[in-house]
Design a protein around this motif. Structure first.
Motif, mmCIF file in Angstrom:
data_model
loop_
_atom_site.group_PDB
_atom_site.id
_atom_site.type_symbol
_atom_site.label_atom_id
_atom_site.label_comp_id
_atom_site.label_asym_id
_atom_site.label_seq_id
_atom_site.Cartn_x
_atom_site.Cartn_y
_atom_site.Cartn_z
ATOM 1 N N PHE A 268 0.838 -1.208 0.000
ATOM 2 C CA PHE A 268 0.000 0.000 0.000
ATOM 3 C C PHE A 268 0.871 1.255 0.000
ATOM 4 O O PHE A 268 0.643 2.197 -0.770
ATOM 5 N N ILE A 269 1.886 1.279 0.853
ATOM 6 C CA ILE A 269 2.769 2.446 0.946
ATOM 7 C C ILE A 269 3.574 2.621 -0.343
ATOM 8 O O ILE A 269 3.737 3.750 -0.847
ATOM 9 N N ILE A 270 4.079 1.521 -0.900
ATOM 10 C CA ILE A 270 4.857 1.614 -2.140
ATOM 11 C C ILE A 270 4.000 2.167 -3.269
ATOM 12 O O ILE A 270 4.457 2.998 -4.072
ATOM 13 N N CYS A 271 2.755 1.741 -3.340
ATOM 14 C CA CYS A 271 1.867 2.251 -4.392
ATOM 15 C C CYS A 271 1.566 3.738 -4.200
ATOM 16 O O CYS A 271 1.381 4.464 -5.184
ATOM 17 N N ILE A 272 1.528 4.193 -2.969
ATOM 18 C CA ILE A 272 1.370 5.632 -2.725
ATOM 19 C C ILE A 272 2.575 6.389 -3.283
ATOM 20 O O ILE A 272 2.440 7.435 -3.928
ATOM 21 N N VAL A 273 3.765 5.852 -3.056
ATOM 22 C CA VAL A 273 4.984 6.480 -3.581
ATOM 23 C C VAL A 273 4.960 6.512 -5.110
ATOM 24 O O VAL A 273 5.277 7.531 -5.738
ATOM 25 N N VAL A 274 4.562 5.408 -5.724
ATOM 26 C CA VAL A 274 4.501 5.353 -7.191
ATOM 27 C C VAL A 274 3.472 6.344 -7.714
ATOM 28 O O VAL A 274 3.707 7.044 -8.712
ATOM 29 N N ALA A 275 2.322 6.419 -7.051
ATOM 30 C CA ALA A 275 1.278 7.357 -7.486
ATOM 31 C C ALA A 275 1.756 8.801 -7.369
ATOM 32 O O ALA A 275 1.480 9.632 -8.250
ATOM 33 N N ARG A 276 2.496 9.126 -6.330
ATOM 34 C CA ARG A 276 3.019 10.486 -6.177
ATOM 35 C C ARG A 276 4.043 10.809 -7.266
ATOM 36 O O ARG A 276 4.109 11.937 -7.756
ATOM 37 N N ARG A 277 4.842 9.816 -7.626
ATOM 38 C CA ARG A 277 5.805 10.039 -8.712
ATOM 39 C C ARG A 277 5.102 10.298 -10.040
ATOM 40 O O ARG A 277 5.659 10.962 -10.914
ATOM 41 N N GLU A 278 3.893 9.759 -10.193
ATOM 42 C CA GLU A 278 3.118 9.977 -11.417
ATOM 43 C C GLU A 278 2.213 11.201 -11.294
ATOM 44 O O GLU A 278 1.260 11.347 -12.069
ATOM 45 N N ASN A 279 2.523 12.080 -10.338
ATOM 46 C CA ASN A 279 1.778 13.329 -10.127
ATOM 47 C C ASN A 279 0.309 13.078 -9.768
ATOM 48 O O ASN A 279 -0.588 13.823 -10.192
ATOM 49 N N MET A 280 0.053 12.026 -9.004
ATOM 50 C CA MET A 280 -1.288 11.752 -8.513
ATOM 51 C C MET A 280 -1.346 12.127 -7.042
ATOM 52 O O MET A 280 -0.594 11.603 -6.235
ATOM 53 N N THR A 281 -2.241 13.030 -6.698
ATOM 54 C CA THR A 281 -2.371 13.495 -5.328
ATOM 55 C C THR A 281 -3.655 12.955 -4.712
ATOM 56 O O THR A 281 -4.528 12.422 -5.400
ATOM 57 N N PHE A 282 -3.754 13.111 -3.395
ATOM 58 C CA PHE A 282 -4.945 12.641 -2.698
ATOM 59 C C PHE A 282 -6.188 13.413 -3.137
ATOM 60 O O PHE A 282 -7.274 12.841 -3.272
ATOM 61 N N SER A 283 -6.026 14.701 -3.366
ATOM 62 C CA SER A 283 -7.171 15.504 -3.806
ATOM 63 C C SER A 283 -7.678 15.053 -5.169
ATOM 64 O O SER A 283 -8.889 15.000 -5.413
ATOM 65 N N LYS A 284 -6.744 14.698 -6.067
ATOM 66 C CA LYS A 284 -7.157 14.203 -7.379
ATOM 67 C C LYS A 284 -7.885 12.865 -7.240
ATOM 68 O O LYS A 284 -8.866 12.617 -7.946
ATOM 69 N N ALA A 285 -7.401 12.026 -6.336
ATOM 70 C CA ALA A 285 -8.056 10.734 -6.128
ATOM 71 C C ALA A 285 -9.464 10.921 -5.575
ATOM 72 O O ALA A 285 -10.409 10.248 -6.004
ATOM 73 N N VAL A 286 -9.610 11.850 -4.622
ATOM 74 C CA VAL A 286 -10.935 12.120 -4.057
ATOM 75 C C VAL A 286 -11.856 12.686 -5.126
ATOM 76 O O VAL A 286 -13.030 12.303 -5.228
ATOM 77 N N GLN A 287 -11.328 13.598 -5.928
ATOM 78 C CA GLN A 287 -12.130 14.190 -6.993
ATOM 79 C C GLN A 287 -12.574 13.127 -8.003
ATOM 80 O O GLN A 287 -13.717 13.118 -8.455
ATOM 81 N N TYR A 288 -11.644 12.225 -8.329
ATOM 82 C CA TYR A 288 -11.994 11.155 -9.267
ATOM 83 C C TYR A 288 -13.057 10.244 -8.666
ATOM 84 O O TYR A 288 -14.008 9.842 -9.347
ATOM 85 N N THR A 289 -12.922 9.921 -7.381
ATOM 86 C CA THR A 289 -13.894 9.049 -6.723
ATOM 87 C C THR A 289 -15.269 9.690 -6.693
ATOM 88 O O THR A 289 -16.287 9.042 -6.968
ATOM 89 N N LYS A 290 -15.321 10.981 -6.351
ATOM 90 C CA LYS A 290 -16.600 11.680 -6.350
ATOM 91 C C LYS A 290 -17.228 11.692 -7.739
ATOM 92 O O LYS A 290 -18.433 11.473 -7.909
ATOM 93 N N GLY A 291 -16.394 11.947 -8.742
ATOM 94 C CA GLY A 291 -16.906 11.952 -10.107
ATOM 95 C C GLY A 291 -17.434 10.589 -10.523
ATOM 96 O O GLY A 291 -18.470 10.486 -11.187
#
Length: 315
Positions: A268-291
Motif C-alpha cells: 500500500f505504501i509503495i503504491c502511494i509512492v509510485v502514485a506520487r511520482r506519477e503526479n497523482m495526489t490525494f485531492s485528485k483521487a478524491v475528486q476522481y472518486t466523487k466523479g
C-alpha cells in the motif's frame, strides 16, 4: 619449309612453344612480370593496408554492442510510452491461468522495470501465499475439531464446531478469487496503465484486504484461526488431551495473518509512492472518486427514469 609447323598467317615461324598468334601479353609490364617470381613482400609494405580493416575488431564489437543497446533502449522506451498511455492490445492471446486461460497476464512485458515490477511480482506472490494459507487454515480447522481438548477450553458445541469447519472450507474456495479480483488485479492494472482510476480501485481493494486480515488475525471471523482460537485452546489442562498441538497450529496461522498484514501495508505504501511520482495526489483521487460516484448514481437514476417511463407507458 620454314619450320616443322610451317609459317603462321602473320608470316612468322611457329614452333611447339611459340604463340601461334604472335601475341605477347604482359599485364604487369616487364617489371611486373619480373616481380611474379619474387617472394611475397614483407609486412612492412602492406601492414597499413592489412591492419586497417581487421585491426579494430574490438572497436567494431564495442560499436555493435552500443548499437544493440540503443536499439533495445528504443524498444523499451516505446513500450513504456505504450504502457503509460494505456495502450494494451486486445489482440494479445490469453495466457492465464494455464489450465483455462481467460485473460492476458504478463508482468515482465507490461510492467515497467524497477519498483513497479518488483511490487507487482510481490503482489502476485502474496496472492499465491493467501491461497495456500487458506488451504492450511482449512486443514487446521479440521484438526482443531478432531483433536480432543479439555472441557474447560475450545469451541463449545457440536454445531459451532461444524460451522467452524464449513466456514473454513467455504473461505478456502471463496477467498482466492476474491483476493485476485479485489486486491491483485487492481494492483496489476495500476502498474501497467499508471492511471488514477486504477490506483483508486487498488487503494480501496487493498484497504479492505487489510481490514479483513486484521479481523482474521484477531480470530473474529468464523472458520478462521486467529488470536481468539489461540486463547481458547491455550493448554492449561491435561497435556495428554491434545491442547498443545491445537494451540500451536492456531498460533502458527495467526502469525501468518500478521505477516500478511505487514505485506499488505508495505505494498500500500509503495503504491502511494509510485502514485506520487506519477503526479497523482490525494485531492485528485478524491475528486476522481466523487466523479465516479456521481456518474454511477446518474446512470442508475437515468435507468430508473427510463424504466419508470417505459412501465408507465405499458400501463
Amino acid at each position: 619449309m620454314a619450320g616443322k609447323y610451317g609459317t603462321n598467317s602473320y608470316g612468322s615461324s611457329a614452333n611447339a612453344n611459340s604463340d601461334p598468334y604472335d601475341y605477347d601479353y604482359q599485364p604487369f609490364g616487364a617489371k611486373g612480370a619480373a616481380k611474379l617470381n619474387e617472394p611475397f613482400p614483407s609486412n612492412n609494405e602492406y601492414d597499413s593496408f592489412s591492419s586497417a580493416p581487421f585491426g579494430d575488431d574490438e572497436d567494431m564489437r564495442l560499436k555493435q554492442m552500443e548499437l544493440q543497446r540503443r536499439e533495445e533502449e528504443l524498444i523499451r522506451r516505446e513500450q513504456e510510452i505504450q504502457i503509460k498511455e494505456g495502450v494494451i492490445s486486445d489482440t494479445k492471446k490469453n495466457n492465464w491461468p494455464i489450465c483455462k486461460p481467460f485473460l492476458y497476464h504478463n508482468i515482465s512485458q507490461e510492467v515497467q522495470p524497477g519498483i513497479k515490477r518488483v511490487t507487482t511480482y510481490s503482489g502476485y506472490s502474496l496472492w499465491i501465499a493467501v491461497c495456500l494459507a487458506y488451504i492450511l487454515n482449512f486443514g487446521i480447522a479440521i484438526t482443531t475439531v478432531i483433536l480432543p481438548v479439555d472441557k474447560d477450553n475450545g469451541i463449545k458445541g457440536n454445531v459451532a464446531l461444524v460451522q467452524h469447519v464449513l466456514c473454513a472450507g467455504l473461505l478456502m474456495f471463496a477467498i482466492p478469487p476474491l483476493h485476485f479480483i479485489i486486491c491483485y488485479w487492481p494492483l496489476y492494472k495500476a502498474m501497467t496503465t499508471l492511471t488514477i482510476g486504477r490506483f483508486v480501485l487498488f487503494f480501496l481493494g487493498n484497504g479492505f484486504a487489510i481490514l479483513y486480515t486484521l479481523f482474521a488475525f484477531a480470530g473474529a471471523l468464523t472458520g478462521v484461526s486467529g488470536l481468539y482460537t489461540v486463547i481458547i485452546y491455550f493448554p492449561h489442562g491435561d497435556p495428554q488431551q491434545g491442547n498443545p498441538i491445537t494451540f500451536g497450529l492456531n498460533l502458527m496461522v495467526s502469525f501468518i495473518w500478521f505477516v500478511f498484514i505487514l505485506i499488505f501495508i508495505a505494498i500500500f505504501i509503495i503504491c502511494i509512492v509510485v502514485a506520487r511520482r506519477e503526479n497523482m495526489t490525494f485531492s485528485k483521487a478524491v475528486q476522481y472518486t466523487k466523479g465516479a460516484v456521481v456518474s454511477t448514481a446518474g446512470s442508475f437514476a437515468t435507468q430508473a427514469v427510463v424504466s419508470g417511463a417505459t412501465g408507465g407507458s405499458q400501463v
